[in-house]
Design an enzyme around this catalytic site. Structure first.
Site, PDB file in Angstrom:
ATOM      1  N   ARG A   7       0.815  -1.221   0.000  1.00 36.35           N
ATOM      2  CA  ARG A   7       0.000   0.000   0.000  1.00 36.35           C
ATOM      3  C   ARG A   7       0.846   1.267   0.000  1.00 36.35           C
ATOM      4  O   ARG A   7       0.446   2.283   0.575  1.00 36.35           O
ATOM      5  CB  ARG A   7      -0.939   0.044   1.221  1.00 36.35           C
TER       6      ARG A   7
ATOM      7  N   ARG B  53      -3.504   6.740   0.892  1.00 34.22           N
ATOM      8  CA  ARG B  53      -4.026   7.966   1.504  1.00 34.22           C
ATOM      9  C   ARG B  53      -3.058   8.711   2.413  1.00 34.22           C
ATOM     10  O   ARG B  53      -3.294   9.859   2.751  1.00 34.22           O
ATOM     11  CB  ARG B  53      -5.304   7.638   2.291  1.00 34.22           C
TER      12      ARG B  53
ATOM     13  N   ARG C 196      -6.869  11.464  -6.120  1.00 36.06           N
ATOM     14  CA  ARG C 196      -8.091  10.712  -5.860  1.00 36.06           C
ATOM     15  C   ARG C 196      -9.296  11.649  -5.882  1.00 36.06           C
ATOM     16  O   ARG C 196     -10.351  11.305  -6.410  1.00 36.06           O
ATOM     17  CB  ARG C 196      -7.987  10.012  -4.511  1.00 36.06           C
TER      18      ARG C 196
ATOM     19  N   ASP D 138      -6.857  -2.927  -7.411  1.00 34.12           N
ATOM     20  CA  ASP D 138      -7.382  -3.590  -6.221  1.00 34.12           C
ATOM     21  C   ASP D 138      -7.651  -5.059  -6.550  1.00 34.12           C
ATOM     22  O   ASP D 138      -7.909  -5.395  -7.705  1.00 34.12           O
ATOM     23  CB  ASP D 138      -8.673  -2.928  -5.735  1.00 34.12           C
TER      24      ASP D 138
ATOM     25  N   TYR E 163     -14.893 -11.870   0.353  1.00 36.40           N
ATOM     26  CA  TYR E 163     -15.609 -10.640   0.013  1.00 36.40           C
ATOM     27  C   TYR E 163     -16.831 -10.932  -0.854  1.00 36.40           C
ATOM     28  O   TYR E 163     -17.873 -10.293  -0.710  1.00 36.40           O
ATOM     29  CB  TYR E 163     -14.669  -9.652  -0.694  1.00 36.40           C
TER      30      TYR E 163
HETATM   31  O1  CP3 Z   1       0.019   0.357  -3.197  1.00 39.42           O
HETATM   32  C1  CP3 Z   1      -0.441  -0.810  -3.289  1.00 39.42           C
HETATM   33  O2  CP3 Z   1      -0.219  -1.688  -2.428  1.00 39.42           O
HETATM   34  C2  CP3 Z   1      -1.217  -1.214  -4.539  1.00 39.42           C
HETATM   35  C3  CP3 Z   1      -2.616  -1.106  -4.516  1.00 39.42           C
HETATM   36  C4  CP3 Z   1      -3.488  -2.027  -3.659  1.00 39.42           C
HETATM   37  C5  CP3 Z   1      -4.698  -1.567  -3.113  1.00 39.42           C
HETATM   38  N1  CP3 Z   1      -5.350  -2.626  -2.561  1.00 39.42           N
HETATM   39  C6  CP3 Z   1      -5.176  -0.174  -3.192  1.00 39.42           C
HETATM   40  C7  CP3 Z   1      -6.235   0.270  -2.256  1.00 39.42           C
HETATM   41  C8  CP3 Z   1      -3.367  -3.379  -3.360  1.00 39.42           C
HETATM   42  C9  CP3 Z   1      -2.228  -4.353  -3.640  1.00 39.42           C
HETATM   43  C10 CP3 Z   1      -4.575  -3.752  -2.684  1.00 39.42           C
HETATM   44  C11 CP3 Z   1      -4.848  -5.125  -2.235  1.00 39.42           C
HETATM   45  C12 CP3 Z   1      -6.082  -5.391  -1.469  1.00 39.42           C
HETATM   46  N2  CP3 Z   1      -7.311  -4.811  -1.619  1.00 39.42           N
HETATM   47  C13 CP3 Z   1      -6.197  -6.399  -0.472  1.00 39.42           C
HETATM   48  C14 CP3 Z   1      -5.099  -7.343  -0.068  1.00 39.42           C
HETATM   49  C15 CP3 Z   1      -4.120  -6.712   0.847  1.00 39.42           C
HETATM   50  C16 CP3 Z   1      -4.652  -6.358   2.209  1.00 39.42           C
HETATM   51  O3  CP3 Z   1      -4.749  -5.157   2.497  1.00 39.42           O
HETATM   52  O4  CP3 Z   1      -4.972  -7.279   2.976  1.00 39.42           O
HETATM   53  C17 CP3 Z   1      -7.515  -6.362   0.018  1.00 39.42           C
HETATM   54  C18 CP3 Z   1      -8.081  -7.233   1.103  1.00 39.42           C
HETATM   55  C19 CP3 Z   1      -8.216  -5.365  -0.727  1.00 39.42           C
HETATM   56  C20 CP3 Z   1      -9.660  -4.984  -0.616  1.00 39.42           C
HETATM   57  C21 CP3 Z   1      -9.791  -3.591  -0.141  1.00 39.42           C
HETATM   58  N3  CP3 Z   1      -9.559  -2.478  -0.910  1.00 39.42           N
HETATM   59  C22 CP3 Z   1     -10.198  -3.165   1.146  1.00 39.42           C
HETATM   60  C23 CP3 Z   1     -10.548  -4.071   2.303  1.00 39.42           C
HETATM   61  C24 CP3 Z   1     -10.191  -1.761   1.112  1.00 39.42           C
HETATM   62  C25 CP3 Z   1     -10.671  -0.838   2.212  1.00 39.42           C
HETATM   63  C26 CP3 Z   1      -9.674  -0.698   3.283  1.00 39.42           C
HETATM   64  C27 CP3 Z   1      -8.902   0.587   3.140  1.00 39.42           C
HETATM   65  O5  CP3 Z   1      -7.670   0.570   3.316  1.00 39.42           O
HETATM   66  O6  CP3 Z   1      -9.558   1.612   2.874  1.00 39.42           O
HETATM   67  C28 CP3 Z   1      -9.750  -1.355  -0.157  1.00 39.42           C
HETATM   68  C29 CP3 Z   1      -9.540   0.043  -0.624  1.00 39.42           C
HETATM   69  C30 CP3 Z   1      -8.174   0.395  -1.122  1.00 39.42           C
HETATM   70  N4  CP3 Z   1      -7.410  -0.391  -1.939  1.00 39.42           N
HETATM   71  C31 CP3 Z   1      -7.476   1.622  -0.888  1.00 39.42           C
HETATM   72  C32 CP3 Z   1      -6.269   1.549  -1.603  1.00 39.42           C
HETATM   73  C33 CP3 Z   1      -5.218   2.622  -1.722  1.00 39.42           C
HETATM   74  C34 CP3 Z   1      -8.006   2.811  -0.095  1.00 39.42           C
HETATM   75  C35 CP3 Z   1      -8.895   3.529  -1.059  1.00 39.42           C
HETATM   76  C36 CP3 Z   1      -9.122   4.976  -0.823  1.00 39.42           C
HETATM   77  O7  CP3 Z   1     -10.061   5.279  -0.082  1.00 39.42           O
HETATM   78  O8  CP3 Z   1      -8.408   5.821  -1.427  1.00 39.42           O
END
Ligand code: CP3
Length: 358
Positions: free
Chosen positions: A37, A41, A50, A87, A163
């Site tokens: 990640r 944010r 964003r 994602d 999910y």
């Molecule tokens: O920089 C990176 O790592 C690449 C991008 C990336 C994202 N999600 C962007 C993201 C990667 C590799 C993921 C993987 C992902 N997504 C996983 C596996 C890794 C982990 O965290 O366990 C999972 C379970 C998801 C599903 C997901 N996406 C969730 C549960 C959430 C909400 C939680 C949160 O952090 O807000 C997301 C949203 C998400 N995916 C964000 C980002 C940058 C936040 C989005 C935002 O509001 O800008």
């Protein structure tokens, strides 16, 4: 894309990227570093883009913006690897499920309710529907420094199923467990569909320019060991095998989060180049039990990066002391948290870069 001559293992013209050398099993004087990640944010420039994109999914599906967001942490910190901004849930969406993000609450999907919903999943649309992801990879590749690797990724079938069945996050994931334990034949069909979709998605990411891939099984730790073997270890292995049948040189990193000592089940699988470990696994144990068999990535607590200062510096050096003398990629045990001060990330990178095992 033909990637010969881009410094992959075995080419003598350009030295291979440090991240790929570590994945090939080399112990480097200091480990390569990137953070899960790393685009997100906690960075003001991410929040700005964003806001311009509209929503998180709009950002994911805009190739120009997604490439820019992927590059933001590379410009700031010079990480050894970039991970394409996307994602794991774009795959269920491409299979025909509805996906949206509730502000501050995370992902939502229309839940799968039974075998008929599984039979209706349509894997034929992956390439067309996920074109923006592949386009973002091509654009990122074109501007990424030559020494920086690009990582593609997917969610592991069990985590995607979590999910898809729960319709979002869950407190105890009872629905997905009831389905997996009570109706294993129908659960298997879901997992098989997801394995195929993930192989296709990773293959297309590699063809667009990714050097390595990571499979995220964020919820693997929910499963007792026999179920873990069946629904996490085996499907992840099948994905890696399917990808490597098409791209024998592309390293695969497995991230089975929360599995504790069951990490031993993944360590000897020849399909995996590295095992990413969470914060619950001790660095000392990982050095003894995992590193002799496989490269280890991890495992700083993301909360240490919020704390910063001496406590973080001490913990970073402790992990380097335990794991840095073997095949190691420095990373967190889970994704960066939004509250992380960007300065603390700069300090972390400085400590890793200043460290030497020799
Ligand atoms: O920089 C990176 O790592 C690449 C991008 C990336 C994202 N999600 C962007 C993201 C990667 C590799 C993921 C993987 C992902 N997504 C996983 C596996 C890794 C982990 O965290 O366990 C999972 C379970 C998801 C599903 C997901 N996406 C969730 C549960 C959430 C909400 C939680 C949160 O952090 O807000 C997301 C949203 C998400 N995916 C964000 C980002 C940058 C936040 C989005 C935002 O509001 O800008």
């Amino acid at each position: 894309m033909d990637k010969d001559g881009q410094g992959r293992e075995g080419s003598s013209a350009t030295p291979a990227k440090p991240f790929l050398r570590a994945l090939a099993g080399e112990t480097l004087a200091r480990p390569p570093v990137w953070l899960m990640r790393q685009a997100g944010r906690y960075l003001p420039e991410y929040r700005a883009l964003r806001a311009r994109a509209g929503s998180f999914l709009d950002l994911c599906y805009n190739p120009e913006f997604a490439a820019e967001v992927t590059l933001q942490p590379i410009r700031r910190y010079g990480f050894d690897a970039a991970i394409i901004f996307s994602d794991i849930l774009v795959v269920p969406q491409a299979l025909g499920r509805k996906l949206w993000f509730e502000e501050g609450e995370g992902p939502r999907l229309d839940p799968l309710t039974g075998p008929a919903d599984v039979a209706a999943l349509d894997a034929s649309g992956i390439e067309a529907k996920l074109q923006p992801v592949y386009q973002a990879i091509r654009q990122t590749r074109a501007t990424l420094p030559a020494e920086t690797a690009l990582i593609g990724f997917c969610g592991a079938p069990f985590t995607l199923a979590c999910y898809m069945i729960e319709g979002g996050g869950s407190r105890n994931f009872l629905k997905v467990k009831q389905w997996a334990y009570g109706h294993p034949e129908s659960f298997r069909r879901l997992v098989e569909t997801l394995v195929q979709a993930c192989v296709d998605h990773l293959d297309l990411q590699v063809r667009a320019g990714c050097d390595a891939v990571q499979i995220f099984d964020s919820w693997a730790g929910l499963l007792p060991e026999e179920q873990l073997f069946r629904w996490s270890v085996q499907p992840m292995q099948l994905i890696a095998r399917g990808l490597r049948a098409r791209h024998p040189d592309v390293p695969v990193i497995a991230f089975p989060r929360g599995v504790g000592p069951a990490a031993l089940m993944y360590r000897r699988l020849p399909e995996f180049a590295a095992l990413s470990i969470d914060t619950m696994i001790g660095a000392h144990w990982a050095a003894q039990e995992l590193q002799p068999h496989i490269a280890v990535q991890g495992n700083l607590d993301p909360a240490m990066l919020i704390a910063g200062g001496e406590v973080m510096a001490h913990e970073v050096r402790r992990i380097l002391g335990k794991l840095g003398g073997g095949r190691h990629i420095f990373n967190l045990g889970h994704g960066i948290l939004p509250q992380t001060p960007p300065d603390h990330v700069a300090r972390l990178v400085e400590i890793v870069r200043g460290w030497s095992s020799r």
